[in-house]
Scaffold this active site. Structure first.
Site, short mmCIF file in Angstrom:
data_model
loop_
_atom_site.label_atom_id
_atom_site.label_comp_id
_atom_site.label_asym_id
_atom_site.label_seq_id
_atom_site.Cartn_x
_atom_site.Cartn_y
_atom_site.Cartn_z
CE LYS A 1 -5.72 4.66 2.06
NZ LYS A 1 -4.75 5.76 2.28
CB CYS B 1 -0.96 -0.01 1.19
SG CYS B 1 -2.16 -1.36 1.12
CD GLU C 1 -2.63 8.17 9.12
OE1 GLU C 1 -1.76 8.71 8.42
OE2 GLU C 1 -3.68 7.71 8.67
CG HIS D 1 -2.45 4.86 5.22
ND1 HIS D 1 -2.13 4.57 3.92
CD2 HIS D 1 -2.90 3.70 5.77
CE1 HIS D 1 -2.37 3.29 3.68
NE2 HIS D 1 -2.84 2.74 4.78
CG HIS E 1 -6.86 1.21 1.16
ND1 HIS E 1 -5.85 1.35 0.25
CD2 HIS E 1 -6.27 0.84 2.32
CE1 HIS E 1 -4.69 1.10 0.83
NE2 HIS E 1 -4.92 0.79 2.09
CG PHE F 1 -0.73 -5.80 4.75
CD1 PHE F 1 -1.25 -4.97 5.72
CD2 PHE F 1 -1.60 -6.69 4.13
CE1 PHE F 1 -2.58 -5.01 6.07
CE2 PHE F 1 -2.94 -6.75 4.47
CZ PHE F 1 -3.44 -5.90 5.44
#
Length: 426
Positions: A345, A173, A324, A313, A350, A409
């Site tokens: 998002k 990502c 975050e 994010h 996403h 990830f």
């Protein structure tokens, strides 16, 4: 030999977008600034058996987008997105005929590659999964291209007539940030004067939905899909899948100025870190993301107080949003409380490897237009996420330096800094 840092600078002179909703950069920006959401019940296949049955889908017609029947048959949806976005970026930059092919490169990012075609072809060769020994004769003649994401970079290179550096970035990502950062480094290092770079993913398919269902990362709010993605909201319960692409024409600043190109923003700094902690887990203190932010700002020669906007994010998972938020506080100090933060998002879902490229596009357009996109669906603020997340409504504000961040990830953490073209460097 590497060029001394600061001698060459990378700027964005072209933007192309395929995003949920109607394709095109203008349509993308209109969507974001209106605060509209695109998440809906999945239409591309029957998702009724899944826990999460919604996604932000692109209203993409390949024929209307100018692709031929041969291209449509040969290319996976991911490649179609990348080529259409690259074509718009090249047209937007006006660079045709003004660059040396050997000094022009291509770099594309993706998390999942040709997911839809691989999913479809496996079902065909295995007789819907009934056969352990598959019948390869029934597979598409283009199956090899689906296995090798570099075929997508090759198609974009052929479109651009680029004979310089070419590559793929697949870092989950964070791919969309990393690909822009690496392409900019090639320009700074003197390996290229122009890079056509961006990211694409079209992974709304049964295998992808099943994987995220298994780890409960996606929201189960199937009865209200348009408001399911709720970054930084105390009722958040996961993200909505998306798809799309954003591609940029990056140029060495002097090259762009000599030809009178319009410059959206400078890619001033980029950094990446790994938490070496968990494949999917995040430490709540956000230390590794904070470190990536600090190094990106250092490369940009900016102080934390110079940051005017943070594109988060903002995945709307319980752990990410807190992670975050704490990273912003650690990296920006007290200035974090004075800095607008938002997550697009909430509006376009996403799209895995592509989303960060779309977020870079949003940052460049924020600098261009002086409007900060909102965080849609943020109606119940989480007291642990206590920054200014620009809830619900876009905000007019001059932005000279925008920070965008991503988590992926594997523990990947990336940050990139864009600055206004008129802004000098210390």
């Amino acid at each position: 030999m590497a060029v001394p840092d600061g001698a060459r600078r990378a700027v964005i002179t072209g933007i192309g977008v395929v995003a949920p909703g109607e394709p095109g950069t203008k349509q993308f920006w209109d969507l974001l600034t209106s605060g509209r959401t695109t998440t809906r019940t999945i239409t591309s296949f029957d998702a009724s058996a899944f826990r999460s049955r919604m996604a932000a889908e692109c209203d993409f017609d390949p024929v209307a987008a100018g692709l031929t029947q041969r291209q449509i048959r040969r290319w996976d949806r991911t490649t179609q997105f990348a080529v259409v976005a690259a074509r718009e970026a090249l047209e937007d930059s006006g660079i045709a005929g003004e660059c040396d092919p050997e000094r022009t490169g291509t770099m594309i990012g993706t998390a999942c590659g040709m997911t839809i075609s691989l999913d479809r072809e496996y079902a065909i060769v295995s007789d819907e999964g009934a056969a352990w020994l598959v019948e390869e004769a029934h597979g598409s003649p283009y199956l090899y291209d689906y296995f090798v994401p570099s075929s997508m970079a090759a198609e974009v290179a052929w479109l651009a007539g680029a004979e310089g550096p070419v590559g793929i970035v697949s870092a989950g990502c964070t791919s969309g940030i990393d690909v822009v950062g690496h392409a900019s480094d090639l320009i700074r290092d003197g390996e290229a004067d122009v890079m056509v770079a961006g990211a694409s993913d079209a992974a709304i398919s049964p295998i992808t939905v099943a994987c995220f269902d298994a780890i409960k990362a996606t929201s189960p709010r199937n009865d209200e899909p348009e408001s399911a993605s709720r970054p930084f909201d105390r009722t958040r319960d996961g993200f909505a899948l998306g798809e799309g692409a954003a591609v940029f024409v990056l140029e060495e600043r002097g090259h762009a100025l000599r030809r009178g190109a319009h410059v959206y923003a400078e890619v001033a700094g980029h950094a990446a870190r790994c938490n070496a902690f968990s494949m999917t887990g995040l430490r709540p203190d956000g230390a590794e993301m904070a470190e990536a932010i600090r190094h990106a700002l250092a490369r940009a020669r900016l102080d934390p107080t110079d940051v005017d906007y943070v594109n988060a994010h903002g995945s709307a998972t319980r752990q990410n949003d807190l992670h975050e938020t704490n990273a912003f506080k650690a990296a920006l100090g007290a200035h974090a409380y004075r800095t607008p933060v938002s997550s697009i998002k909430s509006m376009i879902g996403h799209s895995l490897g592509a989303i960060c490229a779309l977020e870079v596009a949003a940052c460049a357009l924020t600098i261009e237009h002086g409007v900060i996109p909102p965080t849609a669906n943020l109606r119940h603020p989480d007291p642990e996420c206590d920054l200014d997340y620009v809830p619900l409504v876009a905000r007019e504000q001059r932005v000279s330096a925008a920070l965008s961040v991503a988590s992926g990830f594997g523990g990947f953490q990336s940050a990139i800094v864009l600055t206004a073209p008129h802004r000098g460097r210390a």
